[in-house]
Design a protein around this motif. Structure first.
Motif, PDB file in Angstrom:
ATOM      1  N   UNK A 111       0.828  -1.209   0.000  1.00  0.00           N
ATOM      2  CA  UNK A 111       0.000   0.000   0.000  1.00  0.00           C
ATOM      3  C   UNK A 111       0.863   1.260   0.000  1.00  0.00           C
ATOM      4  N   UNK A 112       1.901   1.250   0.854  1.00  0.00           N
ATOM      5  CA  UNK A 112       2.784   2.418   0.933  1.00  0.00           C
ATOM      6  C   UNK A 112       3.599   2.594  -0.344  1.00  0.00           C
ATOM      7  N   UNK A 113       4.161   1.486  -0.792  1.00  0.00           N
ATOM      8  CA  UNK A 113       5.031   1.494  -1.959  1.00  0.00           C
ATOM      9  C   UNK A 113       4.301   2.004  -3.193  1.00  0.00           C
ATOM     10  N   UNK A 114       3.085   1.458  -3.463  1.00  0.00           N
ATOM     11  CA  UNK A 114       2.366   1.859  -4.666  1.00  0.00           C
ATOM     12  C   UNK A 114       1.365   2.985  -4.408  1.00  0.00           C
ATOM     13  N   UNK A 115       1.454   3.592  -3.226  1.00  0.00           N
ATOM     14  CA  UNK A 115       0.575   4.710  -2.826  1.00  0.00           C
ATOM     15  C   UNK A 115      -0.891   4.380  -3.043  1.00  0.00           C
ATOM     16  N   UNK A 116      -1.293   3.205  -2.592  1.00  0.00           N
ATOM     17  CA  UNK A 116      -2.705   2.791  -2.695  1.00  0.00           C
ATOM     18  C   UNK A 116      -3.532   3.521  -1.644  1.00  0.00           C
ATOM     19  N   UNK A 152      -6.221  -0.593   6.475  1.00  0.00           N
ATOM     20  CA  UNK A 152      -5.666  -1.889   6.891  1.00  0.00           C
ATOM     21  C   UNK A 152      -5.577  -1.962   8.412  1.00  0.00           C
ATOM     22  N   UNK A 153      -5.077  -0.887   9.008  1.00  0.00           N
ATOM     23  CA  UNK A 153      -4.960  -0.841  10.466  1.00  0.00           C
ATOM     24  C   UNK A 153      -6.311  -1.000  11.135  1.00  0.00           C
ATOM     25  N   UNK A 154      -7.282  -0.226  10.622  1.00  0.00           N
ATOM     26  CA  UNK A 154      -8.644  -0.306  11.174  1.00  0.00           C
ATOM     27  C   UNK A 154      -9.188  -1.723  11.007  1.00  0.00           C
TER      28      UNK A 154
END
Lengths: 262, 189
Positions: A28-33, A39-41
Motif C-alpha cells: 500500500x505504501x510502496x504503490x501509494x494505494x 488496513x490498520x482499522x
C-alpha cells in the motif's frame, strides 16, 4: 458427528500472521494505494469483533442454552437486516421485507436441518450454521433488492405505461422482480458449481486444519452449501416479492418518479 | 383550476411545465392531486378502482415504451388482465398498422410505429376516453402528420373521446374541437 480433535492456537501464532498484514501495508505504501489506515482499522476491528464474539460463543457453549442461541441468532438477524438495508438504499421501506426475509430464511433452514436430523439441536452446531445462513441470506437480500431498485428505475416509463393499461403493481413489475431474484441467487449457485476447483470453502478448510478426515470435511461442506442454497433462495424471494411494493402506492401508482414529464 | 371536459376531442395546450401532462396523469390516477378532486361522470375518481378507471380512461404516454414481446402480445396484454381475449387486427388497423406487424418484436420497430402500437394496445381496451400525452412529440414531421390523420379518423370511426396534451397550437386545432390553454398550472384565458 464432527470428528475433529480440538486444537489449540496460541496468541503468538496469531501475532505472527501480522507479518502478512505488514506485506499488505508495504504494498500500500510502496504503490501509494493509500489503504494503510484502512488496513490498520481492519486488523484492529477484526481482532476486537472476533475476540468479543469468541467469548460470547464460548459462554453460550458453556451454558448449553438454546434460548441464548435463539437470542444470538435474533441479534444477527437484526444487525444483518440493518446492514442489508443500508446496502439497498434505493428501495423505499425495505427494512420490513428484509427482516422477514432473513428471519424466515434462518427459521426454515435451521428448522429443516434439525428436523432432518442433520445436526443435533446443540449450540455447538446451531451457532455457526445459523451465522452462515443469516450472513448469506443478508447478502442475497441486499444484492437482489439493489438490483430491483436499478431495474425499476430503469424501466419506470414502461412500468407506468403498463399500469396505464389497468395492470396491478405486481403485473407491471413481475418480470423485473424475477430478474432481481435471479441476481440474488446466482452468485451462490455459481460459486457452488466451482467449489473445490477454483477455491476451497471456509468450513472445509477449517475442518482440515482442525485435523478432520478430508471426507468428513467435504460432507459437512456439502451439507452447508446445499442448505445455504435454500436459505438464499428463500431470502431473495421474500425480499424482492415484498420489497417491490415499496415502489408503488396502494392505488397501483409508481412512487417518486424522477421523470414527471411536463 | 376548475375544468369540465365534455365528450369529443379536447386539447390541453400550453408550454412545457404548464402542468398538462400532470393533469392527464391525474385523470386516470397515475398520480393523485395534493388537493382538489377529479371526477368522471360525477364520480370522484378516488372512489373508483384505479385499474378499472385506467381501462375506461386509457393513457398513451409521450414516449413509447412497449412490453418486451411481439406487437400482438402488447395489444392483447391489457384485455388479458381482465380475462378477455382480443383479436389484435382491428386495434392495429385503427392505429394505422397492418396485421403484418402482429408477430414483429415491438421494441424493434421505429419510434413512430411503436407509438402506433401504444395506441393500438390502448384501443384494445375499448376505452371511453383516450388520454394522449404529446402523441407526436417523439416523431418527425412526416410521421407526425400520419399519426394525426390516424387520430382524427379514429375519433370519427369509434366515437371515442380524446384529451390531447400538446404544445403545438396547430395540432390542437387539427385534432380537437375545444382547446384549454394552460400556463403555470392554471387555465389561461
Amino acid at each position: 458427528m464432527i470428528g475433529a480433535a480440538s486444537i489449540h492456537i496460541s496468541i503468538g501464532e496469531v501475532a505472527a500472521s501480522l507479518v502478512l498484514v505488514a506485506v499488505a501495508a508495504t504494498v500500500s505504501l510502496w504503490r501509494r494505494v493509500d489503504l494503510e489506515r484502512d488496513l490498520g482499522v481492519a486488523v484492529l476491528r477484526s481482532f476486537l469483533q472476533l475476540t468479543a464474539v469468541g467469548y460470547v460463543i464460548q459462554a453460550i457453549f458453556d451454558s448449553d442454552s438454546l434460548w441464548l442461541v435463539v437470542l444470538l441468532l435474533a441479534v444477527m438477524v437484526g444487525f444483518g437486516s440493518i446492514t442489508a438495508r443500508s446496502r439497498a438504499k434505493g428501495v423505499p421501506g425495505a427494512l420490513g421485507p428484509i427482516v422477514l426475509a432473513l428471519a424466515t430464511a434462518a427459521v426454515v433452514t435451521i428448522g429443516l436441518v434439525l428436523a432432518l436430523g442433520i445436526f443435533h439441536p446443540r449450540p455447538r452446531y446451531l451457532v455457526p450454521v445459523g451465522g452462515m445462513v443469516i450472513g448469506n441470506a443478508m447478502t442475497a437480500a441486499a444484492v437482489s433488492l439493489n438490483r430491483l431498485a436499478d431495474e425499476i428505475r430503469g424501466s419506470a416509463l414502461r412500468i407506468e405505461a403498463t399500469l396505464a393499461l389497468g395492470a396491478t403493481s405486481w403485473e407491471a413489475s413481475r418480470d423485473l422482480v424475477t430478474r432481481s431474484l435471479r441476481s440474488g441467487m446466482i452468485t451462490l449457485v455459481d460459486s457452488t458449481k466451482t467449489t473445490g476447483i477454483v477455491f476451497f470453502p471456509g468450513t472445509m478448510v477449517g475442518m482440515l486444519l482442525a485435523g478432520a478426515r478430508p471426507l468428513d470435511a467435504v460432507r459437512l461442506q456439502l451439507i452447508l452449501l446445499w442448505s445455504l442454497l435454500g436459505s438464499v433462495a428463500l431470502s431473495s424471494v421474500l425480499a424482492t416479492g415484498l420489497g417491490y411494493r415499496g415502489f408503488f402506492t396502494p392505488a397501483h401508482q409508481l412512487r417518486d418518479l424522477e421523470d414527471g414529464g411536463s | 383550476m376548475d375544468l369540465t371536459l365534455e365528450p369529443g376531442a379536447t386539447a390541453l395546450l400550453g408550454p412545457s411545465g404548464a402542468g398538462k401532462s400532470t393533469l392527464l396523469r391525474l385523470l386516470n390516477r397515475l398520480a393523485d392531486p395534493d388537493s382538489g378532486a377529479i371526477s368522471l361522470h360525477g364520480e370522484d375518481v378516488r372512489s373508483l378502482d384505479p385499474r378499472a378507471l385506467r381501462r375506461r380512461a386509457c393513457l398513451v404516454p409521450q414516449l413509447p415504451s412497449p412490453l418486451p414481446g411481439t406487437v400482438a402480445y402488447n395489444v392483447r396484454f391489457g384485455p388479458s388482465l381482465v380475462g378477455r381475449s382480443v383479436d389484435p387486427t382491428r386495434p392495429l388497423e385503427l392505429a394505422g398498422l397492418s396485421s403484418a406487424y402482429a408477430e414483429r418484436e415491438a421494441s424493434r420497430l421505429s419510434v413512430g410505429e411503436q407509438q402506433r402500437v401504444m395506441l393500438a394496445r390502448a384501443l384494445a381496451l375499448e376505452p371511453e376516453v383516450l388520454l394522449l400525452d404529446e402523441p407526436t412529440s417523439a416523431l418527425d414531421e412526416h410521421t407526425r402528420a400520419g399519426v394525426e390523420a390516424t387520430l382524427a379518423e379514429l375519433a370519427l370511426r369509434t366515437g371515442v373521446s380524446m384529451v390531447v396534451v400538446t404544445h403545438d397550437r396547430g395540432q390542437a386545432n387539427r385534432l380537437a374541437t375545444r382547446t384549454v390553454n394552460l400556463r403555470d398550472g392554471r387555465i389561461d384565458g
